[in-house]
Design an enzyme around this catalytic site. Structure first.
Site, PDB file in Angstrom:
ATOM      1  N   ASP A  82     -30.534 -85.382   8.759  1.00  0.00           N
ATOM      2  CA  ASP A  82     -31.479 -85.885   9.759  1.00  0.00           C
ATOM      3  C   ASP A  82     -32.516 -84.795  10.070  1.00  0.00           C
ATOM      4  O   ASP A  82     -32.143 -83.646  10.345  1.00  0.00           O
ATOM      5  CB  ASP A  82     -30.667 -86.229  11.026  1.00  0.00           C
ATOM      6  N   ASP A 104     -38.780 -84.136   7.157  1.00  0.00           N
ATOM      7  CA  ASP A 104     -39.628 -84.425   8.311  1.00  0.00           C
ATOM      8  C   ASP A 104     -40.847 -83.492   8.259  1.00  0.00           C
ATOM      9  O   ASP A 104     -40.785 -82.351   8.716  1.00  0.00           O
ATOM     10  CB  ASP A 104     -38.798 -84.211   9.587  1.00  0.00           C
ATOM     11  N   GLU A 134     -41.350 -88.987   7.284  1.00  0.00           N
ATOM     12  CA  GLU A 134     -41.821 -89.365   8.627  1.00  0.00           C
ATOM     13  C   GLU A 134     -43.332 -89.230   8.709  1.00  0.00           C
ATOM     14  O   GLU A 134     -43.916 -88.271   8.206  1.00  0.00           O
ATOM     15  CB  GLU A 134     -41.155 -88.476   9.699  1.00  0.00           C
ATOM     16  N   HIS A 180     -36.723 -88.869  21.405  1.00  0.00           N
ATOM     17  CA  HIS A 180     -35.351 -88.348  21.327  1.00  0.00           C
ATOM     18  C   HIS A 180     -34.835 -87.964  22.719  1.00  0.00           C
ATOM     19  O   HIS A 180     -35.605 -87.501  23.558  1.00  0.00           O
ATOM     20  CB  HIS A 180     -35.311 -87.105  20.436  1.00  0.00           C
ATOM     21  N   GLY A 209     -34.876 -92.056  18.008  1.00  0.00           N
ATOM     22  CA  GLY A 209     -34.871 -92.026  19.467  1.00  0.00           C
ATOM     23  C   GLY A 209     -34.439 -93.356  20.068  1.00  0.00           C
ATOM     24  O   GLY A 209     -34.988 -93.808  21.073  1.00  0.00           O
ATOM     25  N   SER A 211     -31.448 -94.372  21.384  1.00  0.00           N
ATOM     26  CA  SER A 211     -30.546 -94.424  22.551  1.00  0.00           C
ATOM     27  C   SER A 211     -31.381 -94.736  23.778  1.00  0.00           C
ATOM     28  O   SER A 211     -32.441 -94.125  23.983  1.00  0.00           O
ATOM     29  CB  SER A 211     -29.876 -93.060  22.772  1.00  0.00           C
ATOM     30  N   ASN A 230     -31.577 -94.986  14.461  1.00  0.00           N
ATOM     31  CA  ASN A 230     -30.899 -93.707  14.740  1.00  0.00           C
ATOM     32  C   ASN A 230     -30.403 -93.628  16.178  1.00  0.00           C
ATOM     33  O   ASN A 230     -31.176 -93.846  17.117  1.00  0.00           O
ATOM     34  CB  ASN A 230     -31.871 -92.545  14.538  1.00  0.00           C
ATOM     35  N   ASP A 232     -28.144 -90.942  18.629  1.00  0.00           N
ATOM     36  CA  ASP A 232     -27.412 -89.702  18.882  1.00  0.00           C
ATOM     37  C   ASP A 232     -27.016 -89.609  20.359  1.00  0.00           C
ATOM     38  O   ASP A 232     -25.837 -89.524  20.713  1.00  0.00           O
ATOM     39  CB  ASP A 232     -28.266 -88.493  18.465  1.00  0.00           C
TER      40      ASP A 232
HETATM   41  P1  13P Z   1     -31.498 -90.366  20.234  1.00  0.00           P
HETATM   42  O1  13P Z   1     -30.727 -89.126  20.515  1.00  0.00           O
HETATM   43  O2  13P Z   1     -32.591 -90.573  21.211  1.00  0.00           O
HETATM   44  O3  13P Z   1     -30.605 -91.536  20.037  1.00  0.00           O
HETATM   45  O4  13P Z   1     -32.260 -90.143  18.837  1.00  0.00           O
HETATM   46  C1  13P Z   1     -31.518 -89.990  17.672  1.00  0.00           C
HETATM   47  C2  13P Z   1     -32.400 -89.696  16.512  1.00  0.00           C
HETATM   48  O5  13P Z   1     -33.503 -90.169  16.374  1.00  0.00           O
HETATM   49  C3  13P Z   1     -31.834 -88.808  15.475  1.00  0.00           C
HETATM   50  O6  13P Z   1     -32.751 -88.565  14.464  1.00  0.00           O
HETATM   51  O1  G3H Z   2     -33.369 -85.815  16.288  1.00  0.00           O
HETATM   52  C1  G3H Z   2     -32.594 -85.303  17.065  1.00  0.00           C
HETATM   53  C2  G3H Z   2     -31.150 -85.542  16.914  1.00  0.00           C
HETATM   54  O2  G3H Z   2     -30.679 -86.120  18.091  1.00  0.00           O
HETATM   55  C3  G3H Z   2     -30.431 -84.262  16.568  1.00  0.00           C
HETATM   56  O3  G3H Z   2     -30.373 -83.414  17.637  1.00  0.00           O
HETATM   57  O4  G3H Z   2     -31.036 -81.210  16.638  1.00  0.00           O
HETATM   58  O5  G3H Z   2     -29.725 -81.345  18.790  1.00  0.00           O
HETATM   59  O6  G3H Z   2     -28.643 -81.903  16.616  1.00  0.00           O
HETATM   60  P1  G3H Z   2     -29.935 -81.866  17.417  1.00  0.00           P
HETATM   61 ZN    ZN Z   3     -34.777 -88.474  15.089  1.00  0.00          ZN
END
Ligand code: 13P
Ligand code: G3H
Ligand code: ZN
Length: 284
Positions: A82, A104, A134, A180, A209, A211, A230, A232
């Site tokens: 990612d 990216d 991207e 994000h 992004g 969530s 996605n 996270d």
């Molecule tokens: P969120 O943490 O906002 O769900 O985004 C996840 C993401 O885009 C990881 O690439």
């Molecule tokens: O794009 C962002 C993801 O949520 C990953 O986050 O770089 O803190 O692991 P991180």
């Molecule tokens: Zn992302």
């Protein structure tokens, strides 16, 4: 089953008008939660690791744990890098067994983004590995770098078309108003922009992004052409809330399994919920 390239999962999703969930992992419990949830839902799934996750857990652990969990699972799983920003990092992931990588280049000029994306595609495709690129800048925090609302830039549909004509990745991440991390208010997505982009390119579209984006907005995004979503932050929230609850219930707890076990269950539930919203249940 063995890890599969992401491309095949996304092409099926496009045909079936659903989205494949791409969930970020940082440790064994998260990987198990993602793959358990996909197994229960009979859904194809993408386990993804950021550069920060790789730094934290170690690349060999991420690959070994995901491979093992995938091999034991009856559903197809892809392992994806990612937000890879560095060509050497991408090459390392390919060499270590990732089946998909994101390059990216969104912080570069369009021409530089095209150059680095093509460099990655040449290496990845010769190894049968999928590539996500991207165009546009997604707001929020990634890899501890914060992109403010003012710096975030929505994807220009014509620029996306130009980029795709000059690169041909297997998936394209776009910026249409998501960010994000946790949202302060309710995010508003630019659906017209999404439809315009979808009409101009035939590459599977990725929503980052996600969530905190309302369920109906996610469904609308899928109807308008998004095929990878996605997540996270929602996983982090579930993990930490369950862990805090377990500790609050027994502040003297000595057994980490009594904290990590409930956290894993809570993450499994949130991943299942997202999979159902994405329409990918029973698509494995
Ligand atoms: P969120 O943490 O906002 O769900 O985004 C996840 C993401 O885009 C990881 O690439
Ligand atoms: O794009 C962002 C993801 O949520 C990953 O986050 O770089 O803190 O692991 P991180
Ligand atoms: Zn992302």
């Amino acid at each position: 089953m063995p890890l599969v390239p992401m491309k095949e999962l996304l092409l099926e999703a496009e045909k079936g008008k659903y989205a494949v969930g791409a969930f970020n992992c940082n440790n064994m419990e998260i990987i198990q939660a993602i793959i358990n949830a996909a197994t229960i839902e009979k859904a194809p799934v993408i386990v993804q690791a950021s550069q920060g996750a790789i730094k934290y857990a170690g690349i060999d652990y991420i690959v070994a744990l995901t491979k093992l969990a995938a091999e034991k699972a009856p559903v197809p799983v892809a392992l994806h890098l990612d937000h890879g920003t560095d060509f050497n990092q991408v090459c390392l992931c390919i060499a270590k067994g990732f089946t998909s990588v994101m390059i990216d280049g969104s912080k570069r000029s369009i021409e530089e983004n095209i150059l680095v994306t093509n460099k990655v595609i040449e290496v990845a495709h010769s190894a049968g590995i999928s590539v996500e690129a991207e165009i546009g800048k997604i707001g929020g925090t990634e890899d501890n770098v914060h992109v403010s609302e003012a710096e975030a830039a929505y994807t220009d549909p014509e620029e996306a078309k130009y980029f795709i004509e000059n690169t041909h990745p297997d998936a394209l991440a776009i910026a249409i108003g998501t960010a994000h991390g946790q949202y302060k208010g309710v995010p508003k997505l630019d659906f017209e922009r999404l439809s315009k982009i979808h009409a101009l390119i035939d590459t599977p579209i990725v929503l980052h992004g996600s969530s905190g984006v309302p369920d109906d907005a996610l469904r609308e995004a899928i109807a308008r052409g998004v095929s990878k979503i996605n997540i996270d932050t929602n996983i982090r929230e579930a993990f930490m809330a369950a862990a805090k609850d377990a500790l609050a219930a027994n502040p003297k707890e000595l057994d980490p399994r009594k904290v990590l076990g409930p956290a894993r269950e809570a993450m499994t539930e949130i991943v299942r919920e997202k999979i159902r919203i994405f329409g990918s249940s029973n698509k494995a």
